[in-house]
Design an enzyme around this catalytic site. Structure first.
Site, PDB file in Angstrom:
ATOM      1  N   SER A 222       0.855  -1.187   0.067  1.00 40.10           N
ATOM      2  CA  SER A 222      -0.049  -0.027  -0.047  1.00 40.10           C
ATOM      3  C   SER A 222       0.948   1.369   0.031  1.00 40.10           C
ATOM      4  O   SER A 222       0.427   2.166  -0.673  1.00 40.10           O
ATOM      5  CB  SER A 222      -0.954  -0.096   1.229  1.00 40.10           C
ATOM      6  OG  SER A 222      -1.861  -1.011   1.080  1.00 40.10           O
ATOM      7  N   THR A 265      -4.740  -3.761   8.621  1.00 37.77           N
ATOM      8  CA  THR A 265      -4.829  -5.100   8.109  1.00 37.77           C
ATOM      9  C   THR A 265      -4.547  -6.097   9.379  1.00 37.77           C
ATOM     10  O   THR A 265      -4.963  -5.566  10.384  1.00 37.77           O
ATOM     11  CB  THR A 265      -3.407  -5.145   7.182  1.00 37.77           C
ATOM     12  OG1 THR A 265      -3.274  -6.648   6.715  1.00 37.77           O
ATOM     13  CG2 THR A 265      -2.097  -4.589   7.814  1.00 37.77           C
ATOM     14  N   LYS A 269      -8.518  -5.981  12.039  1.00 39.33           N
ATOM     15  CA  LYS A 269      -9.684  -5.652  11.290  1.00 39.33           C
ATOM     16  C   LYS A 269     -10.908  -5.751  12.131  1.00 39.33           C
ATOM     17  O   LYS A 269     -11.988  -5.040  11.911  1.00 39.33           O
ATOM     18  CB  LYS A 269      -9.856  -6.700  10.226  1.00 39.33           C
ATOM     19  CG  LYS A 269      -8.867  -6.129   8.870  1.00 39.33           C
ATOM     20  CD  LYS A 269      -9.161  -7.049   7.760  1.00 39.33           C
ATOM     21  CE  LYS A 269      -7.811  -6.610   6.786  1.00 39.33           C
ATOM     22  NZ  LYS A 269      -8.173  -7.445   5.538  1.00 39.33           N
ATOM     23  N   GLY A 325     -12.565 -22.124   4.237  1.00 41.56           N
ATOM     24  CA  GLY A 325     -12.032 -21.584   5.132  1.00 41.56           C
ATOM     25  C   GLY A 325     -13.045 -20.661   5.897  1.00 41.56           C
ATOM     26  O   GLY A 325     -14.290 -20.411   5.131  1.00 41.56           O
ATOM     27  N   GLY A 327     -12.360 -17.775   8.360  1.00 40.50           N
ATOM     28  CA  GLY A 327     -11.942 -16.923   9.467  1.00 40.50           C
ATOM     29  C   GLY A 327     -12.477 -15.602   8.661  1.00 40.50           C
ATOM     30  O   GLY A 327     -13.392 -15.414   8.110  1.00 40.50           O
ATOM     31  N   ARG A 349     -11.693 -26.493   8.468  1.00 45.79           N
ATOM     32  CA  ARG A 349     -11.113 -27.585   9.294  1.00 45.79           C
ATOM     33  C   ARG A 349     -11.937 -27.766  10.495  1.00 45.79           C
ATOM     34  O   ARG A 349     -11.825 -28.795  10.781  1.00 45.79           O
ATOM     35  CB  ARG A 349      -9.580 -27.047   9.459  1.00 45.79           C
ATOM     36  CG  ARG A 349      -8.859 -27.791  10.077  1.00 45.79           C
ATOM     37  CD  ARG A 349      -7.336 -27.154  10.281  1.00 45.79           C
ATOM     38  NE  ARG A 349      -7.267 -25.938  10.965  1.00 45.79           N
ATOM     39  CZ  ARG A 349      -6.203 -25.497  11.017  1.00 45.79           C
ATOM     40  NH1 ARG A 349      -4.996 -25.754  10.778  1.00 45.79           N
ATOM     41  NH2 ARG A 349      -6.278 -24.215  11.858  1.00 45.79           N
ATOM     42  N   THR A 350     -12.083 -26.531  11.285  1.00 35.31           N
ATOM     43  CA  THR A 350     -12.884 -26.639  12.355  1.00 35.31           C
ATOM     44  C   THR A 350     -14.393 -26.458  11.964  1.00 35.31           C
ATOM     45  O   THR A 350     -15.053 -25.333  11.582  1.00 35.31           O
ATOM     46  CB  THR A 350     -12.580 -25.514  13.399  1.00 35.31           C
ATOM     47  OG1 THR A 350     -10.954 -25.556  13.595  1.00 35.31           O
ATOM     48  CG2 THR A 350     -13.359 -25.745  14.460  1.00 35.31           C
ATOM     49  N   TYR A 411      -2.138 -14.161  -1.925  1.00 37.21           N
ATOM     50  CA  TYR A 411      -1.309 -13.528  -2.909  1.00 37.21           C
ATOM     51  C   TYR A 411       0.388 -13.407  -2.867  1.00 37.21           C
ATOM     52  O   TYR A 411       0.888 -12.735  -3.530  1.00 37.21           O
ATOM     53  CB  TYR A 411      -2.012 -11.989  -3.148  1.00 37.21           C
ATOM     54  CG  TYR A 411      -1.710 -11.289  -2.168  1.00 37.21           C
ATOM     55  CD1 TYR A 411      -2.805 -11.133  -0.966  1.00 37.21           C
ATOM     56  CD2 TYR A 411      -0.750 -10.317  -2.240  1.00 37.21           C
ATOM     57  CE1 TYR A 411      -2.541 -10.058  -0.122  1.00 37.21           C
ATOM     58  CE2 TYR A 411      -0.669  -9.207  -1.178  1.00 37.21           C
ATOM     59  CZ  TYR A 411      -1.323  -9.132  -0.054  1.00 37.21           C
ATOM     60  OH  TYR A 411      -1.220  -8.455   0.690  1.00 37.21           O
TER      61      TYR A 411
END
Ligand code: NAP
Length: 462
Positions: A222, A265, A269, A325, A327, A349-350, A411
């Protein structure tokens, strides 16, 4: 001298204060509404009545494109902030001052000098509704704010002149902020830049600061992107890194240097939400904010991650999607996929977390190993699997079918093991860099009201 542009809703005093400022600074005063009337040979109420607001906005754009770029005071129409090309023109090499007033004061002033209605609402309700609609755009337009409700025209001009001379950051705060940046893990050359901008000598009191807030945030592209955009759009701003383990400390430092905005970030967040006055609808529903704008004493939070995820998917609406995912970024992805009417199943996974996220957004969830039974046409990876230095993939090669579109939000590296395997299998692929590009574009719009073409961002990041 720089060009000074006055923004604000009708009735906040732009023309009266602009006239006083021009007299005191001995420069020209330009009122865009007056120029529009001169150019068209009609009054603004006549333009609105005969040809509508759309024609007025076209004339306004033409007038703004022809304005002088220095040594003048410009008073703008109240709705000018809604047009991104106008903002690009007006913000270049200018100091932008936002005039505000409380609703009752605006109502009283407008009753004395009626203007054409902007909605079918009664006058008082119209003022509240239009200001609410424009709030983010006014925040983006503001380098400095003056509440004119209880000040005379001369007093408001005094405040602006004082700001032009001294800015809003005291010498003590500049030194204290610099000591903090110097003690953070900021690279040496970025510290040197900040030193000259914050403590000089000389330093320009009108330079505005922005930055990425995180721990760590050394990897962030950024600063490179935004500083190059500031050069391109001739904005007197500097973008740095607020690199600390505490979001509370970061917010305090940002306020100390009157920061214009922050990109948030990992890992802040969610945590940052407790420090904001207003959060947009997407940020509230996703439960995370990645953009903070400071304006006129109010701190605004928004989520542009979901827009960054949504943009490359616009042609995929209605797909059967699997989201891997559950999260933080998966929540933004779920919001984007559902906004595109996709049939979404979350695998995690969880499993409890997949269930909780699916219940929040009203979509399906299954256990991690249920992928094969779903037969999706769209797959989004929102886990860190494949992120450097990890070299694993969330899917086996035999699970990838050429009819699938595979979107990896990771990324680093630009081509992840999942993307490489998907390309080998003949799938359509979308890389995580696309998210960064589109979310940054939205962020720049929230900070300054300017729409940066996608190609410009790609060129800078290439
Ligand atoms: P997060 O909140 O920590 O969530 C990580 C998710 O991945 C959780 O659901 C976790 O499952 C799952 N996971 C972690 N390790 C796993 C493993 N070994 N096997 C299977 N599942 C695993 O992280 P986040 O903020 O959502 O970020 C996720 C990834 O997105 C990161 O790699 C980040 O770089 C990337 N990202 C990209 C962009 C962009 O602009 N392109 C933006 C933001 C994030 P459990 O619930 O079981 O722990």
């Amino acid at each position: 001298m720089k060009r000074i542009v006055l923004f604000g809703y009708r009735g906040t005093g732009k023309t009266a204060i602009g006239t006083v400022l021009a007299r005191r600074l001995e420069v020209a005063f330009v009122d865009t509404d007056a120029l529009i009337e001169k150019k068209s040979g009609r009054t603004i109420p006549e333009i609105f009545q005969d040809e509508g607001e759309e024609r007025f906005r076209i004339l306004e754009r033409e007038v703004i494109a022809g304005l002088p770029v220095s040594d003048c005071i410009v008073s703008t129409g109240g709705g000018v902030v809604m047009d991104q090309s106008n903002m690009e023109q007006l913000r270049a090499t200018s100091v932008c001052v936002l005039l505000t007033a409380d609703l009752a004061t605006i109502g009283r002033r407008l009753a004395r000098a009626p203007r054409p209605p902007l909605t079918s609402l009664p006058p008082k309700e119209e003022i509240a509704a239009v200001i609410t609609r424009r709030q983010c755009n006014y925040a983006a337009a503001a380098d400095f704010c003056v509440d004119t409700s209880r000040t005379s025209t001369e007093q408001a001009a005094d405040q602006i002149l004082c700001f032009l001379e001294k800015g809003t950051i005291s010498v003590v705060d500049r030194k204290s902020a610099f000591r903090w940046f110097a003690a953070s893990p900021l690279p040496a050359h970025e510290q040197e830049q900040l030193k000259s901008l914050l403590v000089g000598p000389p330093c320009d009191p009108l330079t505005r600061f922005l930055g990425v807030a995180g721990w760590p945030c050394g990897h962030s592209k950024s600063p490179l992107l935004f500083n190059r955009l500031f050069e391109r759009y001739r904005l007197n701003c500097h973008y740095t890194r607020f690199w600390d383990t505490s979001i509370r400390t970061i917010m305090e430092r940002a306020r100390e240097i009157d920061a214009k905005g922050l990109s948030i970030t990992i890992p802040f967040k969610q945590e940052v939400m407790a420090f904001l006055d207003e959060i947009d609808a997407a940020g509230q529903q996703i439960g995370a904010v990645n953009t903070v704008v400071f304006a006129c004493g109010t701190t605004y939070g928004s989520n542009t991650d979901w827009l960054g995820i949504r943009k490359p998917l616009e042609n995929h609406s209605g797909s059967r999607a699997v989201l891997l995912g559950a999260g933080g970024v998966a929540a933004a992805a779920a919001y984007a996929l559902l906004d595109l009417d996709m049939d979404v199943t979350i695998l995690n996974r969880t499993p409890e977390k997949a269930c909780a996220l699916a219940e929040r957004f009203g979509c399906h969830w299954r256990a991690w190993d249920a992928f094969d039974g779903i037969n999706p046409d769209f797959v989004v990876n929102a886990t860190p699997l494949g992120m450097q230095p990890d070299t694993s993939s969330p899917l086996r090669d035999d699970q990838l079918k050429k009819e699938m579109t595979v979107f990896d939000l990771v990324y680093t590296p630009p081509v992840t093991p999942l993307i490489a395997a998907a390309r080998k299998a003949g799938c359509t692929t979308i890389t995580g860099t696309e998210v960064f590009i589109h979310q940054a574009r939205e962020q720049f719009r929230l900070f300054f009201g300017i729409d940066v073409p996608e190609t410009v961002i790609r060129e800078i990041l290439a």
